[in-house]
Design an enzyme around this catalytic site. Structure first.
Site, mmCIF file in Angstrom:
data_model
loop_
_atom_site.group_PDB
_atom_site.id
_atom_site.type_symbol
_atom_site.label_atom_id
_atom_site.label_comp_id
_atom_site.label_asym_id
_atom_site.label_seq_id
_atom_site.Cartn_x
_atom_site.Cartn_y
_atom_site.Cartn_z
ATOM 1 N N ASP A 186 -10.552 -5.379 6.746
ATOM 2 C CA ASP A 186 -9.659 -3.950 6.916
ATOM 3 C C ASP A 186 -8.272 -3.982 6.448
ATOM 4 O O ASP A 186 -7.832 -5.061 6.077
ATOM 5 C CB ASP A 186 -9.816 -3.302 8.266
ATOM 6 C CG ASP A 186 -9.172 -4.211 9.328
ATOM 7 O OD1 ASP A 186 -9.136 -5.440 8.852
ATOM 8 O OD2 ASP A 186 -8.834 -3.840 10.143
ATOM 9 N N GLU A 187 -7.795 -2.968 6.474
ATOM 10 C CA GLU A 187 -6.085 -2.618 6.049
ATOM 11 C C GLU A 187 -5.923 -3.441 4.793
ATOM 12 O O GLU A 187 -4.822 -3.800 4.573
ATOM 13 C CB GLU A 187 -5.559 -3.480 7.324
ATOM 14 C CG GLU A 187 -5.769 -2.663 8.633
ATOM 15 C CD GLU A 187 -5.195 -3.624 9.736
ATOM 16 O OE1 GLU A 187 -4.583 -2.988 10.689
ATOM 17 O OE2 GLU A 187 -5.185 -4.948 9.666
ATOM 18 N N ALA A 188 -6.625 -2.903 3.727
ATOM 19 C CA ALA A 188 -6.459 -3.662 2.294
ATOM 20 C C ALA A 188 -5.680 -2.703 1.648
ATOM 21 O O ALA A 188 -6.008 -1.987 0.482
ATOM 22 C CB ALA A 188 -7.682 -3.979 1.746
#
Length: 206
Positions: A186-188
């Site tokens: 996540d959080e890319a």
């Protein structure tokens, strides 16, 4: 009714040694939790010994968000934690954060920008970053202790990146008798969507 009863411990941002992990397992198992999710890497540190990439712990484990000296688990430490958990009816799920952002410290996230910069893209400046952040602005090749996430990315089109993932997950699988490893993703925020899709497909296959 709930077969999977998990609890997470983040040792990447704030390192906790083996004795603390064992105590955490004791308390969690007393509450009938049966899975320990151990967050072993993020932009702020790499916490597990990998023989194929020794600089991960030599260079990317020496700090944390609390300003401390960081640390890492040897393979013996990790096996001891897994055995301690198993004796208390808990499985360990190890997470290597590969959000493709989440890789800054390792080669990164894992220490990449610091330990193996050839695997990491330059940090991407995000709107929420400012020079006044306590951890400062990420700088390629320098340790990062701030709390911002999403600015880092592996080199998705380089075969060396997938050689790295294969080595890391092979060694981690050899240490982990349970059914799962966690490939964080996540959080890319600093990764192009098409690159993200390509990367996650290949990483999942590995």
């Amino acid at each position: 009714r709930f077969e999977y009863r998990g609890v997470m411990l983040d040792v990447a941002r704030y390192f906790h040694g083996l004795d603390t992990v064992k105590a955490y397992i004791d308390r969690a198992s007393s509450l009938k939790l049966n899975v320990l999710h151990l967050h072993l890497s993020d932009d702020q540190g790499w916490r597990i010994e990998i023989d194929a990439y020794p600089r991960l712990t030599e260079l990317a484990a020496g700090s944390d968000m609390a300003g401390g000296s960081g640390g890492f688990f040897t393979k013996g430490d990790y096996r001891a934690a897994v055995a301690h958990a198993a004796a208390r009816h808990m499985a360990v799920v190890a997470e290597i954060d590969l959000r493709v952002g989440g890789i800054y410290r390792f080669a990164m996230d894992a220490g990449g920008s610091l330990a193996y910069p050839e695997l990491s893209e330059e940090p991407v400046m995000l709107d929420e970053m400012s020079p006044s952040d306590p951890g400062g602005i990420p700088i390629s090749g320098a340790p990062y202790t701030g709390g911002t996430v999403g600015f880092s990315s592996l080199k998705i089109n380089e075969e060396a990146t997938y050689d790295f993932l294969t080595a890391v997950f092979t060694e981690l699988a050899e240490l982990t008798p349970g059914p799962y490893l966690h490939r964080g993703g996540d959080e890319a925020l600093g990764t192009a969507p098409a690159d993200f899709v390509k990367f996650i497909a290949r990483a999942a296959a590995i």
